[in-house]
Design a protein around this motif. Structure first.
Motif, PDB file in Angstrom:
ATOM      1  N   MET A 165      -8.950   2.565  31.503  1.00 33.43           N
ATOM      2  CA  MET A 165     -10.177   1.800  31.675  1.00 33.43           C
ATOM      3  C   MET A 165      -9.891   0.303  31.667  1.00 33.43           C
ATOM      4  SD  MET A 165     -12.224   4.087  32.333  1.00 33.43           S
ATOM      5  CE  MET A 165     -13.903   3.473  32.363  1.00 33.43           C
ATOM      6  N   GLY A 190     -11.203  -0.223  35.083  1.00 36.41           N
ATOM      7  CA  GLY A 190     -12.633  -0.182  34.788  1.00 36.41           C
ATOM      8  C   GLY A 190     -13.478  -1.074  35.675  1.00 36.41           C
ATOM      9  N   ILE A 244     -14.868   2.526  24.261  1.00 42.42           N
ATOM     10  CA  ILE A 244     -14.861   2.213  25.685  1.00 42.42           C
ATOM     11  C   ILE A 244     -16.281   2.048  26.210  1.00 42.42           C
ATOM     12  CG2 ILE A 244     -14.364   3.188  27.956  1.00 42.42           C
ATOM     13  CD1 ILE A 244     -11.760   4.223  26.775  1.00 42.42           C
ATOM     14  N   TYR A 277     -19.148  -1.202  33.238  1.00 45.40           N
ATOM     15  CA  TYR A 277     -18.315  -0.702  34.337  1.00 45.40           C
ATOM     16  C   TYR A 277     -19.177  -0.724  35.588  1.00 45.40           C
ATOM     17  CZ  TYR A 277     -15.575   0.449  30.347  1.00 45.40           C
ATOM     18  OH  TYR A 277     -14.888   0.339  29.185  1.00 45.40           O
TER      19      TYR A 277
END
Lengths: 102, 643
Positions: free
Chosen positions: B514, B518, B540, B547
């Motif tokens: 990520m 991301g 996250i 995102y």
């Protein structure tokens, strides 16, 4: 540009001269019509509140108008019933729908 | 009123003594009254008919009138009787349907509460007494005389029916019942199906969509499409395939000489000669895509080689009747031009020799996809390694491939690759002293610098460490598409995998993924990546870190994912459309924002379809309050509402 009151109804004219007066909000579901009538661009269509569709005949345009109202009516509903489209008009209607972007 | 007298109408209201007496002697007041009314009506009908004839005084009519006058009165009476019968027939037919429904309603009513007064009494009294078995009666529908039996059916107006009419009536009733049922079921099934496809059906379909669907229904009646925009042709082709309407007749609609590509997603019903037609009608074809082209044979391939000189892109799925030699001929004849070659599901032919020919003859190949071809193995892998211009490579082998050979492919062709998909690679067992194998990931890290789509699934040997190394300091722009599903250790004796070094994408690896991608990521599949911890998900998807491009995420079989995780994913991904959570049993009453579809969480499903309309929003707010109350215990997260 001067602020102009937008009319509630607009007129769509078919190739064979039939005129359909429908709600502006419904007509603008078709993106091509929406752009033509957008005051920001100042087309003739916008000044006259009238759009001539020289490649769509009356029978098909009637169905298109029916669809526009159908679309407006069910815009927020779920599990919408499909409207009845006569099979013999399908192809013409499809081309019209492609042109009008609806 | 009518239809009250079914077969089992044994219950009668209180009758007067006179009625009973008349009934016992088979005299019915109703019958007498009916026959009187009939006489009256007949006279009226005659008068009306005469007037009608007078209205349209054509020669024939006048003639008829004269004739009628000439006829004896008895004949006239017979004729009018017949006319009346016809008329009655028509009316009875119309009534039949209505009456049947009424009947059903009445029966239901009877079941629920006892007879109420209006149900019998006067109405009943004036009706004809029902004939007993063995007696003669006129059929109510066709007016024929017949002998009553215990099995005679009751007609729509309460009279009896002759056997043929009775049968017909039963049939119709059954047909109605049948017609009524499946409509409901089909609708629900369709809804579920749409939901699993991630289609949220709010509002209406576009007019184009409606027309296209209608056309597919009437596929056989279309003679020609005429001038159609290409985009619409594609949609038509797709829906014809979906509805299995692509057959030797309809294929002709899609072949037009000025086209440069032919894509048929379902060619299973096409015959061998149809494939020849493609090349005969569309000689300038550049792109050919046929799925399930079972009848595509050597002769077709020969014709293709001879006719389609501009072909650069070939996709043939399931073309099992093409022999090995013919594949080789194709490559040697057309190899120079080929830019893209895709094939799947071949088991009869297409072996290593064919792939070697492909590699040798097609130096300009940019896109290659070989999936589930039974006969290819190590030599094919080695041959693919020589294709230096590849930009998109998708491989799925059914044979075991030693890891050195796969490694070699990456090292040789990796630097130009934009797409790399390596699925389900079975590799020989590891040596005893090794426990993980991250060389492949290391090679990707070192060689590939242009990837945007990366699929690496079912690898059971790469460790979390390997993924960390791949995605940390990787000289590759952020990826658009990442699918690393089912990368975990498969050992029944130790389902959790080794403790000290997690196998497959784990917590740290996921963080690295990520952190690297991301910002651009659109699609993420991490299903069955069991070693990602709850804390990692929380970190996250913390609701602050966004995102911006993520549209679809698959978290299936990540057992620690719960309601809170999913809710914070909704908050972190503004463009999210679809979340898949099969086997995440901790996902419960999550409120799904408008425009997102959540699949696989049984308890959340009911809300998914309820996410539009203002009234529902209130309901949603209410749910939110509940959720807040619940989630205060779970860490005080607030569920977002979008749109």
């Amino acid at each position: 540009m001067a602020e102009k009151q937008l009319s509630e109804y607009v007129t769509l004219v078919s190739s064979d001269g039939f005129e359909f007066r429908i709600l502006r909000s419904a007509a603008c579901i078709a993106k091509t019509v929406q752009k033509a009538l957008d005051p920001a661009y100042g087309f003739k269509e916008d000044q006259e509140n009238k759009m001539t569709l020289s490649n769509i005949n009356g029978v098909v345009l009637e169905k298109v108008c029916e669809y526009l109202y159908y679309n407006q009516k069910y815009a927020k509903a779920k599990d919408v019933p499909d409207p009845d489209i006569p099979p013999e008009l399908c192809l013409e209607l499809l081309i019209a729908a492609d042109y009008l972007q609806c | 009123m009518s239809g009250r007298r079914g077969r089992n109408s044994a219950i009668r209201g209180p009758h007067s003594a006179l009625t009973d007496f008349l009934a016992a002697n088979n005299i019915s007041a109703a019958e007498i009254r009916d026959s009187y009314r009939q006489r009256l009506e007949r006279a009226e009908a005659d008068a009306a008919a005469a007037a009608e004839n007078g209205e349209g005084p054509s020669a024939q009519d006048v003639d008829e009138e004269e004739q009628a006058q000439a006829e004896s009165s008895a004949m006239a009476a017979e004729r009018s009787k017949k006319r009346k019968r016809d008329q009655d027939d028509a009316i009875a037919k119309i009534k039949k349907g209505k009456a049947a429904k009424k009947d059903a309603k009445k029966k239901k009513k009877k079941g629920s509460d006892d007879e109420d007064d209006s149900d019998f009494g006067f109405d009943d009294m004036y009706k004809k007494a029902r004939k007993l078995p063995g007696q003669l009666e006129n059929c109510e529908v066709c007016d024929k005389r017949f002998t009553v039996t215990p099995y005679s059916q009751a007609g729509p107006d309460g009279g009896l029916l002759c056997t043929p009419c009775g049968k017909e009536m039963k049939k119709e009733a059954k047909a109605q019942e049948k017609a009524a049922k499946p409509v409901v079921r089909r609708g629900r099934r369709k809804m579920e199906s749409n939901r699993l496809d991630g289609v949220t059906n709010r509002g209406t379909k576009t007019l184009q969509q409606l027309c296209i669907e209608k056309l597919a229904k009437h596929a056989d009646d279309i003679d020609e499409f005429g001038e159609m925009p290409e985009a619409i042709m594609d949609q038509l082709s797709a829906i014809f395939s979906k509805k299995r309407a692509m057959n030797p007749t309809t294929i002709k609609l899609f072949l037009q000489p000025d086209m440069d590509r032919v894509e048929i997603h379902e060619a299973a019903y096409l015959e061998t000669e149809n494939f020849d037609q493609i090349f005969a009608v569309v000689p300038n074809i550049k792109k050919l895509a046929l799925r399930n082209c079972c009848q595509f044979k050597d002769s077709n391939m020969e014709y293709l080689i001879e006719k389609a000189k501009n072909l650069v892109d070939i996709q043939l799925l399931g073309a099992n009747l093409v022999s090995n030699d013919m594949w080789i001929r194709l490559f040697s004849a057309r190899g120079e031009d080929l830019r893209s070659f895709k094939t799947e599901w071949l088991d009869a032919a297409f072996d290593d020799e064919a792939v070697e020919a492909l590699a040798a003859c097609c130096p300009n190949l940019e896109r290659l996809k070989l999936e589930r071809c039974k006969r290819i193995g190590v030599s094919s892998i080695n041959a693919i390694a020589t294709l230096g211009k590849l930009q998109h490579l998708t491989l799925r082998f059914l044979k075991e491939i030693p890891r050195e050979n796969l490694l070699n492919v990456i090292l040789q062709v990796g630097k130009n690759l934009q797409t790399l998909c390596l699925e389900n690679f079975e590799q020989p067992a590891l040596e005893d002293d090794e426990q993980t194998d991250d060389l492949l990931l290391a090679a990707i890290h070192d060689t590939c610098h242009n990837l945007s789509k990366f699929r690496f699934t079912d690898h059971t040997e790469c460790s979390d460490e390997g993924y960390i190394n791949l995605f940390t300091d990787w000289d590759n722009p952020p990826l658009r598409y990442i699918d690393v599903n089912s990368t975990r250790d498969c050992d029944n004796a130790n389902p959790e995998g080794p403790d000290d070094f997690p196998i497959g994408l784990g917590s740290e690896g996921f963080k690295a993924v990520m952190a690297h991608s991301g910002s651009r990521l659109e699609y993420l599949d991490i299903s069955s990546c069991r070693h990602i911890s709850y804390a990692t998900f929380a970190q996250i998807f913390d609701g602050v870190q966004q995102y911006p491009h993520l549209q679809e995420i698959n978290l299936s079989f990540c057992p620690i994912v719960d309601t809170t995780t999913v809710a914070s994913i909704f908050r972190s991904c503004p463009k999210l459309k679809k979340v898949v959570t099969f086997g995440c049993f901790k996902v419960k009453d999550v409120v799904v924002p408008r425009g997102i579809v959540l699949i696989g969480a049984p308890k959340a499903q009911d809300h998914v379809m309820e996410q539009f309309g203002d009234t529902i929003m209130d309901f949603q707010k209410e749910l939110m309050k509940e959720m807040e109350r619940d989630s205060r215990i779970a860490g005080g997260r607030v569920i977002p509402v979008m749109g």
